[in-house]
Design a protein around this motif. Structure first.
Motif, mmCIF file in Angstrom:
data_model
loop_
_atom_site.group_PDB
_atom_site.id
_atom_site.type_symbol
_atom_site.label_atom_id
_atom_site.label_comp_id
_atom_site.label_asym_id
_atom_site.label_seq_id
_atom_site.Cartn_x
_atom_site.Cartn_y
_atom_site.Cartn_z
ATOM 1 N N TYR A 1 1.131 -1.127 0.660
ATOM 2 C CA TYR A 1 -0.100 0.392 -0.537
ATOM 3 C C TYR A 1 0.785 1.376 0.316
ATOM 4 C CZ TYR A 1 -3.762 -3.126 1.964
ATOM 5 O OH TYR A 1 -4.630 -4.045 1.768
ATOM 6 N N SER B 1 -4.538 11.509 -6.414
ATOM 7 C CA SER B 1 -4.278 10.881 -7.812
ATOM 8 C C SER B 1 -2.768 11.140 -7.954
ATOM 9 C CB SER B 1 -4.604 12.079 -9.327
ATOM 10 O OG SER B 1 -6.467 12.200 -8.911
ATOM 11 N N TRP B 2 -1.263 11.863 -7.728
ATOM 12 C CA TRP B 2 -0.312 11.666 -7.718
ATOM 13 C C TRP B 2 -0.027 10.059 -6.899
ATOM 14 C CZ3 TRP B 2 4.193 10.640 -5.029
ATOM 15 C CH2 TRP B 2 4.871 11.314 -5.878
ATOM 16 N N GLU C 1 -1.962 7.404 -7.015
ATOM 17 C CA GLU C 1 -2.166 6.858 -8.109
ATOM 18 C C GLU C 1 -0.844 6.417 -9.336
ATOM 19 O OE1 GLU C 1 -5.986 5.385 -10.662
ATOM 20 O OE2 GLU C 1 -5.433 8.088 -10.231
ATOM 21 N N HIS C 2 -1.154 7.762 -9.862
ATOM 22 C CA HIS C 2 -0.038 7.718 -11.029
ATOM 23 C C HIS C 2 2.063 7.266 -10.806
ATOM 24 C CE1 HIS C 2 1.962 9.405 -14.529
ATOM 25 N NE2 HIS C 2 2.826 10.067 -14.169
ATOM 26 N N ASN C 3 2.047 7.469 -9.225
ATOM 27 C CA ASN C 3 3.522 7.478 -9.573
ATOM 28 C C ASN C 3 3.583 6.612 -9.250
ATOM 29 O OD1 ASN C 3 5.037 10.399 -10.761
ATOM 30 N ND2 ASN C 3 3.312 11.141 -8.979
ATOM 31 N N LEU C 4 3.050 6.161 -7.906
ATOM 32 C CA LEU C 4 3.403 4.999 -7.392
ATOM 33 C C LEU C 4 2.167 3.401 -7.719
ATOM 34 C CD1 LEU C 4 3.770 6.206 -3.375
ATOM 35 C CD2 LEU C 4 5.499 5.651 -5.205
ATOM 36 N N LYS C 5 1.397 3.678 -8.027
ATOM 37 C CA LYS C 5 0.137 2.856 -8.503
ATOM 38 C C LYS C 5 0.041 1.335 -7.836
ATOM 39 C CE LYS C 5 1.086 3.090 -13.532
ATOM 40 N NZ LYS C 5 2.625 4.506 -13.384
ATOM 41 N N LEU C 6 -0.079 1.647 -6.350
ATOM 42 C CA LEU C 6 -0.781 1.690 -5.360
ATOM 43 C C LEU C 6 -2.023 1.379 -4.147
ATOM 44 C CD1 LEU C 6 3.022 1.565 -4.111
ATOM 45 C CD2 LEU C 6 1.793 -0.949 -4.729
ATOM 46 N N PRO C 7 -2.728 0.155 -4.286
ATOM 47 C CA PRO C 7 -3.177 0.916 -3.129
ATOM 48 C C PRO C 7 -3.555 1.711 -2.075
ATOM 49 C CG PRO C 7 -3.496 -1.368 -3.225
ATOM 50 C CD PRO C 7 -2.470 -0.839 -4.086
ATOM 51 N N ARG D 1 -10.020 4.051 -5.085
ATOM 52 C CA ARG D 1 -8.227 4.030 -5.041
ATOM 53 C C ARG D 1 -7.893 3.437 -3.472
ATOM 54 N NH1 ARG D 1 -6.867 8.793 -8.454
ATOM 55 N NH2 ARG D 1 -8.252 10.250 -6.944
#
Length: 230
Positions: free
Chosen positions: A37, A101-102, A104-110, A132
């Protein structure tokens, strides 16, 4: 605690977090490469001096990093070096969405969320219903502070696991009122009252020792139980 004893979180300055009112000053505490996470932590009322460096926010961040999770903190619009001006909690919800959103875009984790005081109310409003976000922690949720009323009509719509932690001497969260508010929250939920703690999880005259460590223990235990973190 992280099983990899070699892990050490580093602090990175984030320069590309853009909110609707302009750039938001932000810091990322890095996590382990296999972190399951990411976490977002929001700070208290900006006009009252709240920033991402607040002690409660810092101690909440430390709980997440103890599990090796990356943690994003940022200053709401108009606080610190963040652009824009204070918007009574309305625009600040969009600042939270920009931070989500940052991540989600950069780390792509829940994402797991925690907020303190103003940050708990504004952040949970923004996170409620966002797919998310998989869990939320409200620290020192205020009911009324410095003439401002905080409402929680959104809680029945929040289906993710929720932890609420308040001091039993919190001047902004009368226990009888807060228990009525949280009774409306959807399951799963857990409410914890820290004995002898005020709004900032500091002690009271009859129990002067700070209670931030107790807040951390409750957070850590809940995260282990709900999300199998170790």
């Amino acid at each position: 605690m992280p099983t990899d004893s070699s892990f050490a979180s580093r602090v990175q300055t984030i320069d590309d977090l853009q909110g609707p009112a302009g750039r938001l000053e932000a810091l990322l505490n890095t996590g382990r490469p296999d972190a399951p996470y990411a976490a977002l932590v929001c700070h208290p009322h900006p006009p009252s001096g709240g920033t991402m460096h607040n002690k409660v926010v810092y101690n909440a961040m430390k709980v997440f990093t103890s599990f090796g999770l990356p943690v994003l903190r940022f200053n709401f619009r108009g606080a610190g070096l963040s652009e824009g001006t204070y918007d009574e909690g309305h625009g600040e919800q969009n600042d939270v969405r920009a931070a989500l959103s940052w991540l989600e875009h950069n780390l792509k984790l829940p994402i797991l969320f925690a907020g303190f005081s103003f940050g708990s109310n504004v952040g949970m409003r923004a996170c409620c219903g966002d797919l998310r976000v998989k869990g939320m922690i409200g620290l020192g949720l205020p009911v009324r502070a410095a003439g401002r009323d905080y409402t929680y009509g959104f809680l029945p719509k929040c289906d993710v696991p929720k932890l609420f932690i308040c001091g039993d001497h919190d001047e902004f969260s009368p226990r009888d009122v807060m228990e009525q508010v949280l009774a409306t929250a959807n399951e799963p939920k857990k409410m914890v009252w820290i004995e002898g703690a005020d709004h900032f999880f500091q002690g009271i005259p009859t129990s002067p020792r700070a209670k931030l460590d107790q807040m951390q223990v409750e957070m850590r235990t809940w995260l282990q139980d709900e999300f199998a973190l170790d």
